[in-house]
Design a protein around this motif. Sequence first.
Motif, PDB file in Angstrom:
ATOM      1  N   ILE A 152       0.875  -1.177   0.000  1.00 26.05           N
ATOM      2  CA  ILE A 152       0.000   0.000   0.000  1.00 26.05           C
ATOM      3  C   ILE A 152       0.906   1.219   0.000  1.00 26.05           C
ATOM      4  O   ILE A 152       1.780   1.349   0.862  1.00 26.05           O
ATOM      5  N   THR A 153       0.763   2.076  -0.997  1.00 29.57           N
ATOM      6  CA  THR A 153       1.586   3.286  -1.048  1.00 29.57           C
ATOM      7  C   THR A 153       0.829   4.461  -0.442  1.00 29.57           C
ATOM      8  O   THR A 153      -0.382   4.408  -0.253  1.00 29.57           O
ATOM      9  N   GLY A 154       1.585   5.511  -0.142  1.00 29.82           N
ATOM     10  CA  GLY A 154       1.004   6.653   0.560  1.00 29.82           C
ATOM     11  C   GLY A 154       0.261   7.626  -0.334  1.00 29.82           C
ATOM     12  O   GLY A 154      -0.464   8.489   0.158  1.00 29.82           O
ATOM     13  N   GLY A 155       0.452   7.511  -1.654  1.00 35.10           N
ATOM     14  CA  GLY A 155      -0.249   8.375  -2.592  1.00 35.10           C
ATOM     15  C   GLY A 155       0.480   9.666  -2.893  1.00 35.10           C
ATOM     16  O   GLY A 155       1.303  10.136  -2.096  1.00 35.10           O
ATOM     17  N   PRO A 156       0.192  10.259  -4.050  1.00 31.76           N
ATOM     18  CA  PRO A 156       0.828  11.515  -4.442  1.00 31.76           C
ATOM     19  C   PRO A 156       0.221  12.723  -3.755  1.00 31.76           C
ATOM     20  O   PRO A 156      -0.928  12.694  -3.310  1.00 31.76           O
ATOM     21  N   MET A 157       1.005  13.780  -3.686  1.00 28.72           N
ATOM     22  CA  MET A 157       0.488  15.068  -3.212  1.00 28.72           C
ATOM     23  C   MET A 157      -0.575  15.608  -4.160  1.00 28.72           C
ATOM     24  O   MET A 157      -0.642  15.223  -5.338  1.00 28.72           O
ATOM     25  N   LEU A 158      -1.378  16.511  -3.654  1.00 31.53           N
ATOM     26  CA  LEU A 158      -2.233  17.317  -4.523  1.00 31.53           C
ATOM     27  C   LEU A 158      -1.351  18.214  -5.384  1.00 31.53           C
ATOM     28  O   LEU A 158      -0.208  18.525  -5.026  1.00 31.53           O
ATOM     29  N   ASN A 159      -1.868  18.624  -6.516  1.00 30.56           N
ATOM     30  CA  ASN A 159      -1.126  19.542  -7.371  1.00 30.56           C
ATOM     31  C   ASN A 159      -0.780  20.815  -6.616  1.00 30.56           C
ATOM     32  O   ASN A 159      -1.604  21.366  -5.884  1.00 30.56           O
ATOM     33  N   GLU A 242      -7.780   0.233   4.113  1.00 31.40           N
ATOM     34  CA  GLU A 242      -8.631  -0.756   4.789  1.00 31.40           C
ATOM     35  C   GLU A 242      -8.802  -2.012   3.933  1.00 31.40           C
ATOM     36  O   GLU A 242      -8.698  -3.144   4.429  1.00 31.40           O
ATOM     37  N   ARG A 243      -9.044  -1.834   2.642  1.00 28.40           N
ATOM     38  CA  ARG A 243      -9.182  -2.977   1.741  1.00 28.40           C
ATOM     39  C   ARG A 243      -7.890  -3.795   1.685  1.00 28.40           C
ATOM     40  O   ARG A 243      -7.916  -5.029   1.611  1.00 28.40           O
ATOM     41  N   THR A 244      -6.753  -3.092   1.730  1.00 23.96           N
ATOM     42  CA  THR A 244      -5.460  -3.778   1.719  1.00 23.96           C
ATOM     43  C   THR A 244      -5.299  -4.630   2.970  1.00 23.96           C
ATOM     44  O   THR A 244      -4.804  -5.772   2.902  1.00 23.96           O
ATOM     45  N   GLY A 245      -5.703  -4.094   4.124  1.00 26.64           N
ATOM     46  CA  GLY A 245      -5.645  -4.866   5.362  1.00 26.64           C
ATOM     47  C   GLY A 245      -6.505  -6.114   5.302  1.00 26.64           C
ATOM     48  O   GLY A 245      -6.112  -7.189   5.784  1.00 26.64           O
ATOM     49  N   LYS A 246      -7.679  -6.004   4.717  1.00 25.85           N
ATOM     50  CA  LYS A 246      -8.534  -7.183   4.549  1.00 25.85           C
ATOM     51  C   LYS A 246      -7.884  -8.202   3.621  1.00 25.85           C
ATOM     52  O   LYS A 246      -7.903  -9.415   3.886  1.00 25.85           O
ATOM     53  N   GLN A 247      -7.308  -7.710   2.537  1.00 32.07           N
ATOM     54  CA  GLN A 247      -6.826  -8.619   1.506  1.00 32.07           C
ATOM     55  C   GLN A 247      -5.595  -9.400   1.932  1.00 32.07           C
ATOM     56  O   GLN A 247      -5.407 -10.537   1.495  1.00 32.07           O
TER      57      GLN A 247
END
Length: 576
Positions: A152-159, A242-247
């Motif tokens: 699970i990655t942390g995601g990109p910043m907003l522009n 959350e989905r990653t934790g389930k999977q």
Amino acid sequence: MTDEQRKSEEPNENSLRSKTFFQEKDLWGFIHRSFTKSMGYTEEDLTKPLIGICNTYSELNKCHSHFNELADYVKRGVWQAGGVPMEFPTISIGEPYVKPTSMLLRNLMAMDTEEMMKAHPIDGVVLMGGCDKTVPAQLMAASSANIPAIVITGGPMLNGRLGGRSLGACTDCYGFTLEHKAGNLSDEELATAENAICRSDGHCMVMGTASTMASIAEAIGMALPGNAAIPAPDSRRKHMAERTGKQIVELVRQNIRPRDIMTMEAIENAIRVTMASGGSTNAIIHLVAIAGRLGLKLPLETFDTISATTPFILNLRPSGEYQMEEYFEAGGVPALMKELEANLHLDCLTVTGRTIGDNLGAASARTLNRDVIRTVEEPLDPQGGIAVLRGNLAPDGALIKQTAVSAHLKKHTGRAVVFENPADLAARIDDPDLDVDADCVLVLKNAGPKGAPAMPEIGQIPIPTKLLKQGVRDMVRISDARISGTSYGALIVHVAPEAAIGGPLALVQDGDEIELDIADRRLNLNVSEAELAERRKAWQAPAPFYDRGYGLLFQERVLQANQGCDFDFLLPPHMR
């Protein structure tokens, strides 16, 4: 592993790795149970799948500064699926801060993560990464440890936003500082830009190395579909956690492991997505290293073959117009992979428990904005983002992000202006007496894995100030260094073998003629073999940078760029 073998190894209450710790009847079983219960876990908890959450939170890693909150959502998913989450740390590599370069620590993080995974009583692990070297280090570790794992990655910043314009780190970091150096921006204007460019949690929001590696984790099957592009502050990033934790609990129950997922075909899918995306040149080093951990040879020719047959269709900076926020809104990696479907290995297993083909059948795998994600019939460029160059200057290969090169420099011959090492470059690049013009080729030596040390991202050699003031904004630049995935220009990097071990780059002198032809994949030093042989007799290796510690280990055991820059002793025996 066949379905029959996997079924025979499916965990039950007696076969989970954690049970070997908690069901022992001797002294150590007593100690394991007693110490764990002291933290509030119950007897019932010790019968459930134990899930390690590798949380790389650090206040010295801006890209991971929100990971403690994100980890809570992962834990929620683990609990909901019937597992027990237990968080553990590893080192965290923050790209903007680590000196001399984050590449020095990628292998150390991979070793740290692998040993933590193997040493503890965990049945599966959630790998939380984001910044450039963290995801490849974690995938390398997962390849070696081979217990159920998911990314699970942390995601990109907003522009970033300034004056109605979207800004992207660090593509605009280079642009602003370049214009300031040229005298076109004041100190106050530069400070205003500093405050506007990074305005939220997350990693760089262009298709730099962080976004490239997040896309690779998804394309290779190790992250859930849609993971890569969700902005860090978006609530859907928490839903994904959350989905990653389930999977991961489901992966443990099905006994699906990294080596079931990361096959050669899956790696080829990841390469194709990288090329179609205009991804970072760093991806080549990392994918070669991951393949090596899996016991697979991945020559540079594979990248070039896939690049030549993959249209560039993602209109993202630094090779296009948009950024990750728009990519997410356009459909993200699933939409891009849907466009490439005819050229992907669709039967590759993923962490969903289904194949790539199954995942792409979902309604969400569709393009919502054709300005961002083009079709393969109407691409931005008929070939992928990265080209592999060869010639007598780079017999083991060099890389160039061809989609970010100024058109007039794609075929170029020029006079070499040589810098012997990074210190020499810093001392002389802006010397008004430097004998250089816009047609010259800037050459930096001794910036590779052993030479710099550890191959820093300094391949975007600065344009000399006197040329900037003449309006020059791109030149052919060659080095054995790396570049940030956010970089742009005619930057030839990863020259192998590197100068510090006597590669041909070490023999280049001021005034030599260098020829670049991207279409023909050619990089030549137009100097006779006899002359090069004479120069080699006089060549001396630079003094080692380290005389002790981890740095010395790195310098002595690191492999070359075309071999992934892993340590030789971390490869499976048959790969050494």
